[in-house]
Design a protein around this motif. Sequence first.
Motif, PDB file in Angstrom:
ATOM      1  N   ASP A 458      37.882 111.302  30.823  1.00  0.00           N
ATOM      2  CA  ASP A 458      36.443 111.576  31.241  1.00  0.00           C
ATOM      3  C   ASP A 458      35.726 112.225  30.162  1.00  0.00           C
ATOM      4  N   ASP A 459      34.515 111.726  29.532  1.00  0.00           N
ATOM      5  CA  ASP A 459      33.539 112.138  28.653  1.00  0.00           C
ATOM      6  C   ASP A 459      32.790 113.141  29.273  1.00  0.00           C
ATOM      7  N   ILE A 460      32.310 112.882  30.561  1.00  0.00           N
ATOM      8  CA  ILE A 460      31.307 113.729  31.402  1.00  0.00           C
ATOM      9  C   ILE A 460      32.131 114.561  32.346  1.00  0.00           C
ATOM     10  N   VAL A 461      31.758 115.914  32.422  1.00  0.00           N
ATOM     11  CA  VAL A 461      32.579 116.672  33.570  1.00  0.00           C
ATOM     12  C   VAL A 461      31.443 117.700  34.187  1.00  0.00           C
ATOM     13  N   THR A 462      31.739 118.234  35.100  1.00  0.00           N
ATOM     14  CA  THR A 462      30.725 119.383  35.778  1.00  0.00           C
ATOM     15  C   THR A 462      30.822 120.559  35.023  1.00  0.00           C
ATOM     16  N   ILE A 463      29.930 121.634  35.178  1.00  0.00           N
ATOM     17  CA  ILE A 463      30.011 122.678  34.707  1.00  0.00           C
ATOM     18  C   ILE A 463      30.941 123.383  35.313  1.00  0.00           C
ATOM     19  N   ARG A 464      31.302 123.228  36.645  1.00  0.00           N
ATOM     20  CA  ARG A 464      32.173 124.009  37.209  1.00  0.00           C
ATOM     21  C   ARG A 464      33.615 123.776  36.471  1.00  0.00           C
ATOM     22  N   VAL A 495      23.793 124.901  39.836  1.00  0.00           N
ATOM     23  CA  VAL A 495      24.239 124.165  38.849  1.00  0.00           C
ATOM     24  C   VAL A 495      25.752 123.856  38.585  1.00  0.00           C
ATOM     25  N   TYR A 496      26.476 124.312  39.458  1.00  0.00           N
ATOM     26  CA  TYR A 496      27.974 124.469  39.285  1.00  0.00           C
ATOM     27  C   TYR A 496      28.120 122.726  39.212  1.00  0.00           C
ATOM     28  N   ASP A 497      27.624 121.879  40.082  1.00  0.00           N
ATOM     29  CA  ASP A 497      28.033 120.455  40.020  1.00  0.00           C
ATOM     30  C   ASP A 497      27.040 119.725  39.211  1.00  0.00           C
ATOM     31  N   CYS A 498      26.361 120.149  38.230  1.00  0.00           N
ATOM     32  CA  CYS A 498      25.760 119.421  37.386  1.00  0.00           C
ATOM     33  C   CYS A 498      26.559 119.004  36.328  1.00  0.00           C
ATOM     34  N   CYS A 499      26.157 117.876  35.444  1.00  0.00           N
ATOM     35  CA  CYS A 499      27.038 117.162  34.446  1.00  0.00           C
ATOM     36  C   CYS A 499      26.846 117.979  32.894  1.00  0.00           C
ATOM     37  N   ILE A 500      27.981 117.989  32.363  1.00  0.00           N
ATOM     38  CA  ILE A 500      27.911 118.369  30.947  1.00  0.00           C
ATOM     39  C   ILE A 500      29.060 117.524  30.054  1.00  0.00           C
ATOM     40  N   PRO A 501      28.914 117.341  28.917  1.00  0.00           N
ATOM     41  CA  PRO A 501      29.989 116.748  27.997  1.00  0.00           C
ATOM     42  C   PRO A 501      31.247 117.562  28.149  1.00  0.00           C
ATOM     43  N   GLY A 569      32.342 121.393  15.971  1.00  0.00           N
ATOM     44  CA  GLY A 569      31.291 122.152  15.723  1.00  0.00           C
ATOM     45  C   GLY A 569      30.001 121.962  16.268  1.00  0.00           C
ATOM     46  N   LEU A 570      28.922 122.752  16.139  1.00  0.00           N
ATOM     47  CA  LEU A 570      27.755 122.868  16.914  1.00  0.00           C
ATOM     48  C   LEU A 570      26.939 121.147  16.873  1.00  0.00           C
ATOM     49  N   LYS A 571      27.129 120.859  15.580  1.00  0.00           N
ATOM     50  CA  LYS A 571      26.815 119.487  15.263  1.00  0.00           C
ATOM     51  C   LYS A 571      27.162 118.529  16.067  1.00  0.00           C
ATOM     52  N   ASN A 572      28.382 118.503  16.507  1.00  0.00           N
ATOM     53  CA  ASN A 572      29.031 117.491  17.249  1.00  0.00           C
ATOM     54  C   ASN A 572      28.692 117.676  18.584  1.00  0.00           C
ATOM     55  N   ILE A 573      28.468 118.827  19.275  1.00  0.00           N
ATOM     56  CA  ILE A 573      28.230 119.165  20.502  1.00  0.00           C
ATOM     57  C   ILE A 573      26.470 118.783  20.777  1.00  0.00           C
ATOM     58  N   ASP A 574      25.850 118.891  19.716  1.00  0.00           N
ATOM     59  CA  ASP A 574      24.397 118.303  19.755  1.00  0.00           C
ATOM     60  C   ASP A 574      24.332 116.952  19.845  1.00  0.00           C
ATOM     61  N   GLU A 575      25.168 116.148  18.759  1.00  0.00           N
ATOM     62  CA  GLU A 575      25.269 114.829  18.927  1.00  0.00           C
ATOM     63  C   GLU A 575      25.519 114.137  19.965  1.00  0.00           C
ATOM     64  N   ARG A 576      26.641 114.775  20.802  1.00  0.00           N
ATOM     65  CA  ARG A 576      27.115 114.103  22.116  1.00  0.00           C
ATOM     66  C   ARG A 576      26.136 114.336  23.247  1.00  0.00           C
ATOM     67  N   THR A 577      25.725 115.474  23.129  1.00  0.00           N
ATOM     68  CA  THR A 577      24.607 115.621  24.073  1.00  0.00           C
ATOM     69  C   THR A 577      23.430 114.768  24.208  1.00  0.00           C
ATOM     70  N   LYS A 578      22.940 114.694  22.999  1.00  0.00           N
ATOM     71  CA  LYS A 578      21.995 113.416  22.775  1.00  0.00           C
ATOM     72  C   LYS A 578      22.227 112.074  23.004  1.00  0.00           C
ATOM     73  N   LEU A 579      23.490 111.937  22.694  1.00  0.00           N
ATOM     74  CA  LEU A 579      24.119 110.329  23.179  1.00  0.00           C
ATOM     75  C   LEU A 579      24.283 110.293  24.666  1.00  0.00           C
ATOM     76  N   PHE A 580      24.729 111.310  25.454  1.00  0.00           N
ATOM     77  CA  PHE A 580      24.954 110.985  26.631  1.00  0.00           C
ATOM     78  C   PHE A 580      23.555 111.026  27.514  1.00  0.00           C
ATOM     79  N   PHE A 581      22.673 112.147  27.104  1.00  0.00           N
ATOM     80  CA  PHE A 581      21.475 112.211  27.976  1.00  0.00           C
ATOM     81  C   PHE A 581      20.291 111.870  27.304  1.00  0.00           C
TER      82      PHE A 581
END
Length: 619
Positions: A458-464, A495-501, A569-581
């Motif tokens: 799983d690449d995408i999980v919930t905030i929970r 927001v517990y059930d919202c998606c996050i990388p 790193g932070l750059k990796n988190i930013d790039e993954r977020t942009k890639l998914f959303f």
Amino acid sequence: MLSPASRRKRPCSKRNATEGCVAVKRLWDYLVITFENLKIKYKFILFVSAIMCVFLLFTIAGLQYAFTTYDQQIYRKSSQVLSMSSDSVEKELQRIQDISFDIITDSVIMRETVHAKKETNRYEQYGIQTAISDRLSDYVSSEKYIHSIYLIDVTGKTYAAGNSIALSAEEEKARLVEMAAAREGANTWVTADGSNRFLTAARQIRSYENLSMENLGTIVIRVDLAKMVAALPEEWEDTTGNMMMSTGEHVFFSEEDVAPFRSFDFSEQTKQGYSISELNGRRYFVTYVKTSFANWTYWHFIPFDAVFSSITKVKYSIIAAFIVLLLAVIATVIHFTRKITTPIEELVKTMRHIQKGDFAIAETLPPPPRHQDEIGMLHRDFTFMVQRINELIKENYEKQLLVKETEFKALQAQINPHFLYNTLESVNWLAKTNKQTQISQMVESLAYLLRNSVNVKDDIVTIRHEIDLVSHYVTIQKYRFEERLDFHIEVEEEVYDCCIPKLTIQPLIENAIHYALEKIIEPCTITIKAYHQNGAVFVTVEDNGPGMDAQFINKLRRGEVQTRGTGIGLKNIDERTKLFFGEQYGLSIHSVQGSGTAVTVFLPYEKGEKQYVQSVAGR
């Protein structure tokens, strides 16, 4: 009943019609088959020629409509311009009419005309004449269109100022006095024949002293109408026209000789319009407008050829140019299609050899064309494809062997996760048996972290899910830092059930511990906040550490700072977020030295990791 002859003719006519339809159908089928069997270059030539011919027909029809509309616009514009010109003329005449009123009410004129009625000697008469002439000269100089001004007193004596020193005849003088008297102090405009360039205004002078309204004389103003008309703006550049004025059928002004226009009917009763008339073998474009100023009609005669001959030339020039363009396009298409189809025909011959499995022909293929268009690319790609087929087969075989060998080595080097989990369970059981609660909790948290790290499905999980992971991570860190780590979670329920990388929040907590908690001696507060706002989710990790300067923050964003722990790193988190959303989402950093740091992840408000993963897969 039908006669025998009629009965014989009807079947014959039906048979002829049927045979004609069959012949037309056969001809059509023959043309269709012939067109389908033509080479591409001939089809293209016929197709382009047909399109250009249809376009030519539409262009001619469109031009005819456009020029007809344009002609109508010219007619209306000319009529409007003439109306504006008449307004300008009448404004000037109205101003001269106002000047005539100023003259008849002028105190000097009034006084001197009263003195002129009395018996005076020659010296007094000279003084009266000088005073009146000087006063009239002042009015002449104030208006550029006034040619001359005359004052005729009750004795018949004339005082003049301007370009003429006297009226032309006693008959004219008597007629002007009579017409002014008929108007009883109002202004009257007196017109002459069409050859006269002047227009005359006459007005009676009356004494308003004691409201006696006694006649003191007549003011006559001669207006240079030709000069006034010449000052109007030209309607058509480089085109001469003749402006005329009439009252009914009587023409009282004409810029040119009125003789060629004698046959024209000037009794037009409509207020405004235009027409095309032929006078003395010459066509004229005529516009006219009738005004209520003095019930005059203004006419403008323009030679038709002078205005519309250039437009007619443009019409035929465009059609001729289009025909020349059509021929040039057809010639260009013939030349162009040959360049396209000749290489294709050569390529088809080569493909027939390839279909038979003769790949050795690739070595004898001619060099591909130098040009970079689709045909050149097709030749180069085809040659490259043929040359690479055997190489790809061999390379594919070698790669398969290499993949198998790599997989075997990877299996040898892989640690069995079940063995690791079983070992941790044994340590956890032993700690519980010996009542080592802290060790048990740390082992359980470590096992949870390891299971989530190893799970790559799983690449995408919930905030929970991310909060649970962070909670286990913080459990381990609390045993390390004890009361120095003050950890809080402030997450809105919605927001517990919202998606996050996956592995987004835990690296942020890890960075907060490294750059905030480890840098200070006092207790450090680290807070996770997650809330929903304006259709988006904001996840923020805050600390009250020493903060960071702008240069260090830029390095973090660019990924130039060596990370610890998970290595994310932070750059990796930013790039993954942009890639998914999408590019509109991502990570932002806000830090003030001495006041702490806040890292916020901007996410869409989407619930359910399974549904989101399915929607992404569907795209």
